[in-house]
Design a protein around this motif. Structure first.
Motif, PDB file in Angstrom:
ATOM      1  N   ALA A 169       0.874  -1.185   0.000  1.00 44.66           N
ATOM      2  CA  ALA A 169       0.000   0.000   0.000  1.00 44.66           C
ATOM      3  C   ALA A 169       0.905   1.226   0.000  1.00 44.66           C
ATOM      4  O   ALA A 169       1.687   1.445   0.931  1.00 44.66           O
ATOM      5  CB  ALA A 169      -0.883  -0.016   1.236  1.00 44.66           C
ATOM      6  N   CYS A 170       0.821   2.027  -1.076  1.00 46.12           N
ATOM      7  CA  CYS A 170       1.745   3.164  -1.233  1.00 46.12           C
ATOM      8  C   CYS A 170       1.097   4.448  -0.732  1.00 46.12           C
ATOM      9  O   CYS A 170      -0.127   4.589  -0.739  1.00 46.12           O
ATOM     10  CB  CYS A 170       2.104   3.340  -2.703  1.00 46.12           C
ATOM     11  N   SER A 171       1.940   5.397  -0.350  1.00 49.84           N
ATOM     12  CA  SER A 171       1.434   6.721   0.022  1.00 49.84           C
ATOM     13  C   SER A 171       1.298   7.569  -1.241  1.00 49.84           C
ATOM     14  O   SER A 171       2.142   7.477  -2.141  1.00 49.84           O
ATOM     15  CB  SER A 171       2.419   7.388   0.987  1.00 49.84           C
ATOM     16  N   PRO A 172       0.285   8.426  -1.321  1.00 49.84           N
ATOM     17  CA  PRO A 172       0.220   9.353  -2.463  1.00 49.84           C
ATOM     18  C   PRO A 172       1.288  10.442  -2.364  1.00 49.84           C
ATOM     19  O   PRO A 172       1.523  11.190  -3.319  1.00 49.84           O
ATOM     20  CB  PRO A 172      -1.178   9.971  -2.337  1.00 49.84           C
ATOM     21  N   GLY A 173       1.936  10.532  -1.195  1.00 50.46           N
ATOM     22  CA  GLY A 173       3.005  11.508  -0.993  1.00 50.46           C
ATOM     23  C   GLY A 173       4.363  10.822  -1.044  1.00 50.46           C
ATOM     24  O   GLY A 173       4.790  10.346  -2.102  1.00 50.46           O
ATOM     25  N   LEU A 174       5.016  10.718   0.106  1.00 52.32           N
ATOM     26  CA  LEU A 174       6.382  10.164   0.134  1.00 52.32           C
ATOM     27  C   LEU A 174       6.404   8.673   0.476  1.00 52.32           C
ATOM     28  O   LEU A 174       5.735   8.230   1.416  1.00 52.32           O
ATOM     29  CB  LEU A 174       7.203  10.919   1.192  1.00 52.32           C
ATOM     30  N   ASN A 175       7.199   7.927  -0.281  1.00 54.93           N
ATOM     31  CA  ASN A 175       7.448   6.511  -0.014  1.00 54.93           C
ATOM     32  C   ASN A 175       8.957   6.331   0.117  1.00 54.93           C
ATOM     33  O   ASN A 175       9.688   6.619  -0.843  1.00 54.93           O
ATOM     34  CB  ASN A 175       6.927   5.654  -1.164  1.00 54.93           C
ATOM     35  N   VAL A 176       9.405   5.894   1.300  1.00 56.46           N
ATOM     36  CA  VAL A 176      10.843   5.707   1.515  1.00 56.46           C
ATOM     37  C   VAL A 176      11.143   4.213   1.435  1.00 56.46           C
ATOM     38  O   VAL A 176      10.490   3.410   2.107  1.00 56.46           O
ATOM     39  CB  VAL A 176      11.258   6.241   2.904  1.00 56.46           C
ATOM     40  N   VAL A 177      12.121   3.863   0.605  1.00 60.34           N
ATOM     41  CA  VAL A 177      12.489   2.449   0.415  1.00 60.34           C
ATOM     42  C   VAL A 177      13.917   2.288   0.896  1.00 60.34           C
ATOM     43  O   VAL A 177      14.838   2.882   0.336  1.00 60.34           O
ATOM     44  CB  VAL A 177      12.395   2.064  -1.083  1.00 60.34           C
ATOM     45  N   SER A 178      14.110   1.496   1.949  1.00 58.15           N
ATOM     46  CA  SER A 178      15.466   1.361   2.494  1.00 58.15           C
ATOM     47  C   SER A 178      15.920  -0.092   2.443  1.00 58.15           C
ATOM     48  O   SER A 178      15.098  -1.003   2.293  1.00 58.15           O
ATOM     49  CB  SER A 178      15.499   1.866   3.935  1.00 58.15           C
ATOM     50  N   GLY A 179      17.213  -0.288   2.581  1.00 59.60           N
ATOM     51  CA  GLY A 179      17.776  -1.643   2.588  1.00 59.60           C
ATOM     52  C   GLY A 179      19.254  -1.580   2.249  1.00 59.60           C
ATOM     53  O   GLY A 179      19.734  -0.594   1.694  1.00 59.60           O
ATOM     54  N   ASP A 180      19.953  -2.680   2.584  1.00 55.10           N
ATOM     55  CA  ASP A 180      21.396  -2.739   2.307  1.00 55.10           C
ATOM     56  C   ASP A 180      21.654  -2.838   0.806  1.00 55.10           C
ATOM     57  O   ASP A 180      20.730  -2.982   0.018  1.00 55.10           O
ATOM     58  CB  ASP A 180      21.982  -3.986   3.001  1.00 55.10           C
ATOM     59  N   ASN A 181      22.937  -2.840   0.478  1.00 59.40           N
ATOM     60  CA  ASN A 181      23.320  -3.048  -0.923  1.00 59.40           C
ATOM     61  C   ASN A 181      22.736  -4.374  -1.413  1.00 59.40           C
ATOM     62  O   ASN A 181      22.717  -5.358  -0.672  1.00 59.40           O
ATOM     63  CB  ASN A 181      24.855  -3.117  -1.068  1.00 59.40           C
TER      64      ASN A 181
END
Ligand SMILES: Nc1ncnc2c1ncn2[C@@H]1O[C@H](COP(=O)(O)OP(=O)(O)OP(=O)(O)O)[C@@H](O)[C@H]1O
Length: 358
Positions: free
Chosen positions: A20-32
């Motif tokens: 479920a995505c935000s219509p504003g900011l979506n932050v995607v994090s994770g290692d290399n």
């Protein structure tokens, strides 16, 4: 216009629930190598039908699987159609709102996406093709007549090039030259107007991000600025014949950015370069909003790379103000200042497994 949900099946090593995505900011994090760029690639493919990292779409099929599929629910002015794409043994196919999609234009209208990656500096210091694409994507979105102008010109260009290679006599070439020159006019006028609008927006974002001083966006139309195209083509026939293609016209158009009278490639640091390209993409997103009255989706891979904390904060503030749906990736999500955003969605990737953080 925004992605509401995203569902991935056998797309590289990505796996996880419906997102479920935000219509504003979506932050995607994770290692290399956790899959951050792959997630952006999947969204980009939905809106462009092409990958920004792989020439062959079958490369994205999970090793050992036979097809990948990416399906999204969109929000378009309160309607919620589904957009789905897949690559299987029979090739690439797409469906939008329950109907098969015949051309990439449908995807681009359904989900307008803009991209910024650590390689995007090539937009300013690489060849002109990417800059022409930037102009033409914006015009395609803003002006329903543009695609017709573009197709008419492209057809005439291909006909003249074929005639050059077949050794057609001057009289035969002149027919295509007249058509090429006529078709060039609306294309050139549209691009010139778009460049002026882009320059006006670019100045504001560049000031907010960089403090560079006076900035100019110079449009080059692809042939001598004081000559008629038909004349230039007639004069260049014999050289064009030797090259086997037409060397002048809107297919050679370009633009350059100058700061304080100097070309940017000569005078900016890498970080400044990245900020200027960011300003250009922000200007494009703002123009999309102004022309189409809707948000586009901005994909930004590795936003923190090469930027210090104050400049990262400036970028995040400008992004919040541009009125787009934004996906940003970062190895360390704490490196992004999300204060200006209401309820960002946060996704974490661990060796391809996506989880939404609450
Ligand atoms: N077709 C595929 N099938 C399975 N795994 C794949 C496939 N294509 C790529 N991968 C895996 O995806 C990983 C790369 O993912 P991606 O580039 O999205 O990571 P990233 O989080 O953006 O990394 P970085 O932070 O280093 O840029 C590789 O380790 C590779 O093993």
């Amino acid at each position: 216009m925004a992605l509401v949900t995203l569902e991935l099946t056998d797309f590289r090593h990505l796996r996880g629930p419906l997102l479920a995505c935000s219509p504003g900011l979506n932050v995607v994090s994770g290692d290399n190598a956790s899959g951050k760029t792959s997630l952006l690639e999947a969204v980009y493919l939905l809106g462009r039908g092409k990958s920004f990292r792989a020439a062959r779409l079958e490369e994205a099929i999970r090793r050992g699987a036979e097809a990948w599929r990416v399906v999204a629910e969109l929000d378009i002015d309160g309607r919620h159609p589904r957009l789905g794409i897949q690559r299987d043994a029979s090739g690439f196919s797409a469906r939008f709102a329950g109907e098969p999609v015949a051309g990439l234009a449908t995807l681009a209208r359904a989900l307008p996406v803009l991209l910024l990656t650590p390689d995007s500096h090539r937009l300013l210091d690489g060849g002109p093709k990417q800059r022409r694409r930037l102009l033409d994507w914006g015009l395609f979105q803003a002006d329903p007549a543009f695609i017709g102008h573009w197709r008419r010109y492209d057809l005439a260009l291909r006909q003249r090039n074929a005639a050059l290679r077949q050794g057609v006599a001057a009289r035969g070439l002149a027919v295509w030259e007249a058509e090429l020159a006529a078709a060039a006019l609306p294309l050139d006028a549209a691009r010139r107007g778009f460049c002026a609008a882009l320059e006006a927006r670019l100045g504001g974002y560049a000031d907010a991000l960089l403090d560079l001083g006076e900035l100019r966006l110079d449009y080059h139309r692809g042939w001598h600025r004081e000559r008629e195209l038909a004349e230039v083509l007639a004069e260049g026939r014999e050289v064009d014949r030797r090259f086997g293609h037409t060397r002048s016209g809107p297919h050679r158009a370009d633009f350059g950015v100058r700061v304080g009278g100097r070309a940017v490639a000569e005078s900016l640091s890498r970080g400044q370069h990245k900020l200027l390209v960011t300003a250009l993409v922000l200007a494009q997103a703002a123009l999309y909003r102004a022309h189409c009255g809707r948000a586009c989706t901005l994909l930004i891979d590795d936003l923190p790379a090469e930027l210090d904390r104050p400049h990262r904060a400036r970028v995040m503030r400008c992004l919040a103000g541009v009125g787009a749906q934004v996906f940003v990736t970062a190895i360390e999500p704490a490196s992004l200042d999300t204060e200006a955003w209401e309820a960002p969605a946060r996704f974490h990737l661990d060796d391809g497994l996506i989880t939404k953080l609450i």
